[in-house]
Design a protein around this motif. Structure first.
Motif, PDB file in Angstrom:
ATOM      1  N   PRO A  64       3.780   2.078   0.808  1.00 56.28           N
ATOM      2  CA  PRO A  64       4.130   2.602  -0.519  1.00 56.28           C
ATOM      3  C   PRO A  64       4.841   1.577  -1.391  1.00 56.28           C
ATOM      4  O   PRO A  64       5.715   0.829  -0.931  1.00 56.28           O
ATOM      5  CB  PRO A  64       5.053   3.783  -0.197  1.00 56.28           C
ATOM      6  CG  PRO A  64       4.714   4.166   1.218  1.00 56.28           C
ATOM      7  CD  PRO A  64       4.354   2.886   1.894  1.00 56.28           C
ATOM      8  N   ASN A  65       4.439   1.538  -2.649  1.00 57.03           N
ATOM      9  CA  ASN A  65       5.067   0.713  -3.680  1.00 57.03           C
ATOM     10  C   ASN A  65       4.987  -0.788  -3.384  1.00 57.03           C
ATOM     11  O   ASN A  65       5.814  -1.566  -3.855  1.00 57.03           O
ATOM     12  CB  ASN A  65       6.538   1.117  -3.870  1.00 57.03           C
ATOM     13  CG  ASN A  65       6.702   2.571  -4.231  1.00 57.03           C
ATOM     14  OD1 ASN A  65       6.001   3.074  -5.107  1.00 57.03           O
ATOM     15  ND2 ASN A  65       7.611   3.254  -3.552  1.00 57.03           N
ATOM     16  N   ARG A  66       3.955  -1.186  -2.625  1.00 52.74           N
ATOM     17  CA  ARG A  66       3.814  -2.606  -2.304  1.00 52.74           C
ATOM     18  C   ARG A  66       2.414  -3.141  -2.601  1.00 52.74           C
ATOM     19  O   ARG A  66       2.146  -4.320  -2.347  1.00 52.74           O
ATOM     20  CB  ARG A  66       4.138  -2.853  -0.824  1.00 52.74           C
ATOM     21  CG  ARG A  66       5.604  -2.641  -0.451  1.00 52.74           C
ATOM     22  CD  ARG A  66       5.838  -3.028   0.995  1.00 52.74           C
ATOM     23  NE  ARG A  66       5.393  -4.399   1.248  1.00 52.74           N
ATOM     24  CZ  ARG A  66       4.935  -4.824   2.427  1.00 52.74           C
ATOM     25  NH1 ARG A  66       4.853  -3.991   3.451  1.00 52.74           N
ATOM     26  NH2 ARG A  66       4.564  -6.072   2.578  1.00 52.74           N
ATOM     27  N   ILE A  67       1.528  -2.323  -3.131  1.00 50.74           N
ATOM     28  CA  ILE A  67       0.127  -2.710  -3.287  1.00 50.74           C
ATOM     29  C   ILE A  67      -0.213  -2.947  -4.762  1.00 50.74           C
ATOM     30  O   ILE A  67       0.109  -2.131  -5.632  1.00 50.74           O
ATOM     31  CB  ILE A  67      -0.807  -1.630  -2.702  1.00 50.74           C
ATOM     32  CG1 ILE A  67      -0.496  -1.394  -1.224  1.00 50.74           C
ATOM     33  CG2 ILE A  67      -2.267  -2.016  -2.898  1.00 50.74           C
ATOM     34  CD1 ILE A  67      -0.658  -2.615  -0.333  1.00 50.74           C
ATOM     35  N   ASP A  68      -0.859  -4.086  -5.032  1.00 46.67           N
ATOM     36  CA  ASP A  68      -1.366  -4.419  -6.370  1.00 46.67           C
ATOM     37  C   ASP A  68      -2.887  -4.388  -6.353  1.00 46.67           C
ATOM     38  O   ASP A  68      -3.517  -4.757  -5.351  1.00 46.67           O
ATOM     39  CB  ASP A  68      -0.935  -5.829  -6.794  1.00 46.67           C
ATOM     40  CG  ASP A  68       0.563  -5.957  -6.991  1.00 46.67           C
ATOM     41  OD1 ASP A  68       1.211  -4.950  -7.346  1.00 46.67           O
ATOM     42  OD2 ASP A  68       1.079  -7.071  -6.800  1.00 46.67           O
ATOM     43  N   LEU A  69      -3.469  -4.011  -7.485  1.00 47.44           N
ATOM     44  CA  LEU A  69      -4.925  -3.990  -7.610  1.00 47.44           C
ATOM     45  C   LEU A  69      -5.337  -4.840  -8.810  1.00 47.44           C
ATOM     46  O   LEU A  69      -5.352  -4.373  -9.944  1.00 47.44           O
ATOM     47  CB  LEU A  69      -5.426  -2.548  -7.753  1.00 47.44           C
ATOM     48  CG  LEU A  69      -6.926  -2.338  -7.972  1.00 47.44           C
ATOM     49  CD1 LEU A  69      -7.746  -3.092  -6.935  1.00 47.44           C
ATOM     50  CD2 LEU A  69      -7.263  -0.854  -7.952  1.00 47.44           C
ATOM     51  N   GLY A  70      -5.627  -6.116  -8.537  1.00 47.99           N
ATOM     52  CA  GLY A  70      -6.151  -6.995  -9.570  1.00 47.99           C
ATOM     53  C   GLY A  70      -7.659  -6.877  -9.613  1.00 47.99           C
ATOM     54  O   GLY A  70      -8.327  -6.866  -8.576  1.00 47.99           O
ATOM     55  N   LEU A  71      -8.218  -6.788 -10.819  1.00 46.13           N
ATOM     56  CA  LEU A  71      -9.643  -6.522 -11.000  1.00 46.13           C
ATOM     57  C   LEU A  71     -10.307  -7.636 -11.792  1.00 46.13           C
ATOM     58  O   LEU A  71      -9.788  -8.082 -12.824  1.00 46.13           O
ATOM     59  CB  LEU A  71      -9.838  -5.197 -11.734  1.00 46.13           C
ATOM     60  CG  LEU A  71      -9.288  -3.951 -11.032  1.00 46.13           C
ATOM     61  CD1 LEU A  71      -9.268  -2.773 -11.982  1.00 46.13           C
ATOM     62  CD2 LEU A  71     -10.099  -3.634  -9.777  1.00 46.13           C
TER      63      LEU A  71
END
Length: 331
Positions: free
Chosen positions: A102-109
C-alpha cells in the motif's frame, strides 16, 4: 534546486556480458535496497520486449519482486507501454500490487511499444492503430481504478485504488498530454535530450489541475556515473558508451566490461552521435557532477530528478548511487 529536491532511480535491468538473467534481477533488488538506504524516493523499471539483454519485459512481476524486497521506497513503472495491454489487465495487475504494498506503487505510462515493430504487432495482436488511442486508454484505465458499481466490467483488485499515474515521454506530444490530463510528467532525457527544455516549458505553460495533481510536477531522467575520481568515472562510462554505440550500429550486445578508453572503439562521427544522444549525462567525481547538475537545475525547473547508472559491475553502481546521494543532498 534545494537539498529537499527528491531524487529517484531508473533501473533498466541490463544484462552484462558474463552475467545471467538471474544475476541481473538479483542485482536490481540490491540496487533498490541500497537506493532506499540512501534516501531515494522511488525506483522505476521500464518495459522492453524482444531484447535479449534487457530483463524487465514482465515489468509488473519485477515491480512486485522489488517492492517485496524493500520496505519504504516507492516502486513503479517507467513505464508500462499502455498500447501493448488491455487497460483492464493493467488495472488488475497494479491493483494487486497496491493491495500488497500500500502507498508504494507508481504507474508510469508510455505510448511507445518499447520494442521493434514486429514485436509490437505481436503484443498488440496486429492492431496497427493502438498507439493512436493512448489518451482514451488512459481514461479507460482511470475508470477501472474508480468505484463504479453500475459498470458491467470492473477491476478486482484495482477498483478504488489510489495509484499515482504519470505520463512518460521523449517528445513534446507527451508534454501536451501530461498537461491536459493534469498528471505528473517524466521526461526521458537520458536517451532523448533534444526536446527536454521545450517539453518542460510546454508542460508547465499548459498544465490543467486535476483530482490527482493541483500544480505541475516535472521529473527528467538523466545518466549519472559518479566515482572517486574523474578518471575512474570516465573508465566506467565506456560500458555506457558502448551500449549506445551498439544501438547506433544495430549491433546490440550485453553491457560490456569497461575499458581504459573509447579511443579506437568508435569513429569521429559515431562519437558525435553517441554524445549527442547522451547529452544529459553527468560523469565524474562529486565536484564535477555537482557543478554540471547545477547548470541543469538553473536551466530547467525540476521538481524531482531521476537518474540511471548503466555501469558494468554492481559494486561500482552502488558506489555511484552512494556518491550521488551525498552530492545531491549537499546541493
Amino acid at each position: 534546486m534545494s537539498n529537499h529536491t527528491p531524487y529517484s532511480f531508473l533501473d533498466l535491468a541490463i544484462i552484462g556480458e558474463d552475467k545471467s538473467t538471474t544475476d541481473t534481477l538479483y542485482n536490481v533488488l540490491k540496487v533498490a535496497q541500497h537506493a532506499e538506504q540512501r534516501g531515494f524516493s522511488r525506483l522505476w523499471l521500464a518495459e522492453h520486449h524482444n531484447m535479449p539483454h534487457i530483463a524487465s519485459s514482465a515489468t509488473s512481476v519485477l515491480i512486485g519482486y522489488i517492492a517485496g524486497g524493500t520496505s519504504s521506497i516507492r516502486v513503479g513503472s517507467g513505464g508500462i507501454m499502455l498500447p501493448n495491454h488491455p487497460p483492464l489487465v493493467i488495472a488488475e495487475q497494479f491493483g494487486t500490487l497496491e493491495a500488497l504494498y500500500p502507498n508504494r506503487i507508481d504507474l508510469g505510462l508510455g505510448r511507445a511499444p518499447g520494442t521493434d515493430q514486429a514485436t509490437a504487432l505481436a503484443l498488440r495482436r496486429n492492431d496497427f492503430n493502438a498507439a493512436n488511442y493512448f489518451p482514451q486508454q488512459i481514461e479507460e484505465l482511470k475508470r477501472f481504478f474508480q468505484v463504479n458499481e453500475g459498470a458491467k466490467v470492473r477491476s478486482f483488485p484495482g477498483e478504488g485504488c489510489d495509484i499515482p499515474m504519470w505520463i512518460l515521454g521523449s517528445s513534446t506530444d507527451s508534454a501536451y498530454l501530461a498537461a491536459e490530463l493534469g498528471l505528473p510528467y517524466a521526461f526521458a532525457s537520458h536517451f532523448a535530450p533534444d526536446h527536454l527544455l521545450q517539453a518542460a516549458n510546454i508542460y508547465r505553460k499548459n498544465f490543467v489541475p486535476s483530482s490527482q495533481l493541483d500544480k505541475p510536477y516535472f521529473m527528467p531522467c538523466v545518466n549519472v556515473i559518479v566515482a572517486d575520481t574523474n578518471e575512474q568515472a570516465d573508465i566506467l562510462a565506456t560500458s555506457f558508451y558502448k551500449m549506445f554505440l551498439g544501438i547506433i550500429r544495430n549491433d546490440r550486445k550485453p553491457l560490456q566490461k569497461p575499458c581504459e578508453s573509447m579511443e579506437g572503439n568508435w569513429t569521429d562521427y559515431e562519437e558525435y552521435v553517441v554524445r549527442q544522444k547522451t547529452f544529459f549525462s553527468y560523469i565524474g567525481n562529486k565536484e564535477k557532477v555537482t557543478i554540471e547538475l547545477r547548470e541543469l537545475f538553473n536551466a530547467v525547473e525540476i521538481d524531482e530528478i531521476m537518474i540511471t547508472t548503466p555501469v558494468y559491475e554492481l559494486s561500482n553502481r552502488l558506489k555511484s548511487i552512494e556518491l550521488f546521494s551525498e552530492l545531491i543532498q549537499d546541493m
